[in-house]
Write a protein that holds these residues in place. Structure first.
Motif, PDB file in Angstrom:
ATOM      1  N   LYS A  77       0.690  12.432  -9.013  1.00 43.55           N
ATOM      2  CA  LYS A  77       1.833  13.073  -9.664  1.00 43.55           C
ATOM      3  C   LYS A  77       3.011  12.121  -9.761  1.00 43.55           C
ATOM      4  N   SER A  78       3.161  11.327  -8.700  1.00 44.15           N
ATOM      5  CA  SER A  78       4.247  10.346  -8.715  1.00 44.15           C
ATOM      6  C   SER A  78       3.630   9.030  -8.283  1.00 44.15           C
TER       7      SER A  78
ATOM      8  N   GLY B  69      15.174   7.229  -3.027  1.00 42.18           N
ATOM      9  CA  GLY B  69      15.097   7.754  -4.395  1.00 42.18           C
ATOM     10  C   GLY B  69      13.877   7.317  -5.194  1.00 42.18           C
ATOM     11  N   VAL B  70      12.941   6.577  -4.575  1.00 43.81           N
ATOM     12  CA  VAL B  70      11.711   6.249  -5.300  1.00 43.81           C
ATOM     13  C   VAL B  70      10.632   7.230  -4.822  1.00 43.81           C
ATOM     14  N   ALA B  71      10.528   8.347  -5.553  1.00 47.70           N
ATOM     15  CA  ALA B  71       9.637   9.423  -5.120  1.00 47.70           C
ATOM     16  C   ALA B  71       8.203   8.929  -5.093  1.00 47.70           C
ATOM     17  N   ASN B  72       7.506   9.222  -4.004  1.00 46.12           N
ATOM     18  CA  ASN B  72       6.122   8.777  -3.909  1.00 46.12           C
ATOM     19  C   ASN B  72       5.367   9.646  -2.942  1.00 46.12           C
ATOM     20  N   GLU B  73       4.036   9.556  -3.010  1.00 43.04           N
ATOM     21  CA  GLU B  73       3.212  10.250  -2.041  1.00 43.04           C
ATOM     22  C   GLU B  73       2.355   9.258  -1.285  1.00 43.04           C
ATOM     23  N   TRP B  74       2.185   9.512   0.007  1.00 46.94           N
ATOM     24  CA  TRP B  74       1.362   8.654   0.860  1.00 46.94           C
ATOM     25  C   TRP B  74      -0.084   9.132   0.752  1.00 46.94           C
TER      26      TRP B  74
ATOM     27  N   TYR C  51      10.001   1.388 -11.711  1.00 48.20           N
ATOM     28  CA  TYR C  51       8.752   2.023 -12.148  1.00 48.20           C
ATOM     29  C   TYR C  51       8.718   3.497 -11.756  1.00 48.20           C
ATOM     30  N   ALA C  52       9.896   4.054 -11.444  1.00 49.65           N
ATOM     31  CA  ALA C  52       9.947   5.408 -10.892  1.00 49.65           C
ATOM     32  C   ALA C  52       9.247   6.435 -11.776  1.00 49.65           C
ATOM     33  N   ASN C  53       9.208   6.187 -13.099  1.00 46.68           N
ATOM     34  CA  ASN C  53       8.579   7.201 -13.966  1.00 46.68           C
ATOM     35  C   ASN C  53       7.157   6.829 -14.376  1.00 46.68           C
ATOM     36  N   ASP C  54       6.634   5.749 -13.818  1.00 49.20           N
ATOM     37  CA  ASP C  54       5.291   5.310 -14.213  1.00 49.20           C
ATOM     38  C   ASP C  54       4.221   5.901 -13.306  1.00 49.20           C
TER      39      ASP C  54
END
Ligand code: ASP
Ligand code: MG
Length: 413
Positions: A172-173, A134-139, A27-30
């Motif tokens: 954003k991510s 590699g699963v870009a995310n924000e906390w 789901y990296a681009n969702d």
């Protein structure tokens, strides 16, 4: 926008966190909000910490060490590089936790400002792990967006503020955030009630008008019974919001009862899926009711007491008696699971919690005669047939039964 919720069992050790990483890599681009609970049974460990703090201070260090050791083991496995920023962040959280422990006012408030650290720590570890792999995310600190009143341990959502703040946050991510907790208007941490992370996911779903909400569990979906009581339990593929609410009202525990209403209000589908088998279909909970009666569901609640109450003067059990009895129930904080009355007696079934039951009996025994059976089970069958009833009650002693069009209930031993 989608919302996922991962509960304690799905993040109970390093291996499970790796598994979540592999699910989320799809789901990296969702646009996705990921709501996470405390790891494994950590909320119980935090409860032990707060109880030690209040009632047996000598145990505090031991309780705190258990929490620190549990998380350290996971950290070491996920982040072999001890210089990783996650170690600094977790140390900072532990430091904050120690500060809170010194600041004790009243039990419920202290409980809320401590127990929620389970979620703050788990999401910090997971967010860092995902970024690392590699699963870009924000906390996201959920206390900045989920606003509640100050009813500690059962805080109520301020929907207007929460909707505004969740709407304003940036996505954003992938966003990783905490279930179960919120904040009151004085910035004190609050909790939404045990097992409340499902509800947190529904709050995000509602406020973001999400396309859907998925609860990831260690079972294939919503089952038609708890396999502990009924080994032949099977998955329900589709069910209505209404049915889900009914099942949780009767005592089914798969979905937290508060979860459904916000989703129903906006007709957001809820999926319950297995994190062990993420490709499998799971259960969908939605508006249509036409699939609800395809199979019976069974809900067992054990350790009940069935009490029969009759006025000592042989009078009818009329409204004035009933209101007296119900006031006594409410004062004893007993939640009644089943009620039935006849001319001369009122039968009630509730959980056999010794202190509460004693308090209730004390307050009514002057005017009423009490008879009771302990250790009985309350079985509810939704969408029953006579054969189903016969097979479920076979060889059991039935103390009481009640039927409506869709639901049959039995008190059994
Ligand atoms: N961690 C909290 C609890 O165990 C919330 C949740 O798991 O939903 O009660
Ligand atoms: Mg939990």
């Amino acid at each position: 926008m989608k919302v996922f919720k991962f509960g304690g069992a799905s993040v109970k050790d390093a291996q499970s966190i790796k598994n979540i990483g592999s699910i989320l890599s799809n789901y990296a681009n969702d646009k996705l909000v990921v709501v996470v609970s405390a790891m494994g049974k950590m909320t119980n460990a935090f409860e032990w910490l707060i109880n030690s703090y209040c009632y047996s201070p000598l145990k505090v260090t031991e309780a705190l060490n258990e929490i620190v050791d549990f998380h350290n083991e996971i950290l070491w496995e996920l982040f072999p590089d001890k210089g990783h920023i996650v170690y600094v962040e977790i140390n900072e959280l532990i430091y904050q936790l120690e500060q809170v422990l010194e600041d004790y006012e009243d039990y419920d408030k202290a409980y809320d400002s401590i127990v929620g650290f389970g979620e703050l720590i788990s999401t910090t570890i997971i967010s860092n792990y995902l970024n690392e792999t590699g699963v870009a995310n924000e906390w996201l600190d959920v206390r900045k967006v989920i606003q509640t009143n100050s009813e500690y341990r059962q805080a109520k959502i301020d929907w207007e503020k929460t909707e505004e703040l969740i709407g304003k946050a940036e996505y954003k991510s992938i966003v990783v955030t905490q279930g179960f907790i919120g904040s009151d208007s004085e910035n004190n941490m609050t909790t939404l009630g045990r097992e409340g992370s499902d509800f947190s996911a529904a709050i995000f779903g509602y406020c973001l008008n999400a396309e859907d909400v998925t609860i990831w569990k260690d079972v294939p979906g919503v089952l038609n019974a708890d396999p502990k009581h009924y080994p032949e339990a099977t998955k329900i593929d589709k069910m209505s919001y209404r049915e889900a609410i009914e099942l949780s009202y009767y005592g089914a525990t798969v979905i937290h009862p508060k979860t459904i209403k916000p989703l129903e209000n906006k007709e957001i589908p809820l999926y319950v899926k297995s994190f062990l088998n993420p490709q499998a279909e799971g259960t969908i909970v939605q508006k249509l009711t036409e699939f609800d009666d395809l199979q019976p569901s069974y809900i067992f609640i054990e350790d009940q007491i069935l009490v029969s109450i009759s006025p000592k003067d042989f009078s009818f059990i009329a409204e004035d008696n009933m209101s007296f009895i119900f006031a006594a129930l409410s004062a004893a904080k007993l939640k009644v699971n089943l009620v039935q009355n006849s001319a001369l007696s009122l039968s009630l079934c509730f959980k056999n919690e010794e202190k509460k039951v004693k308090k209730f009996f004390e307050s009514i025994k002057k005017s009423f005669l009490l008879k009771y059976n302990e250790n009985v089970t309350l079985l509810t069958i939704r969408h029953y047939s006579e054969e189903v009833i016969a097979s479920m009650t076979n060889n059991k002693q039935i103390y009481l039964e009640q039927k409506s069009r869709n639901t049959a209930r039995f008190i059994l031993k």
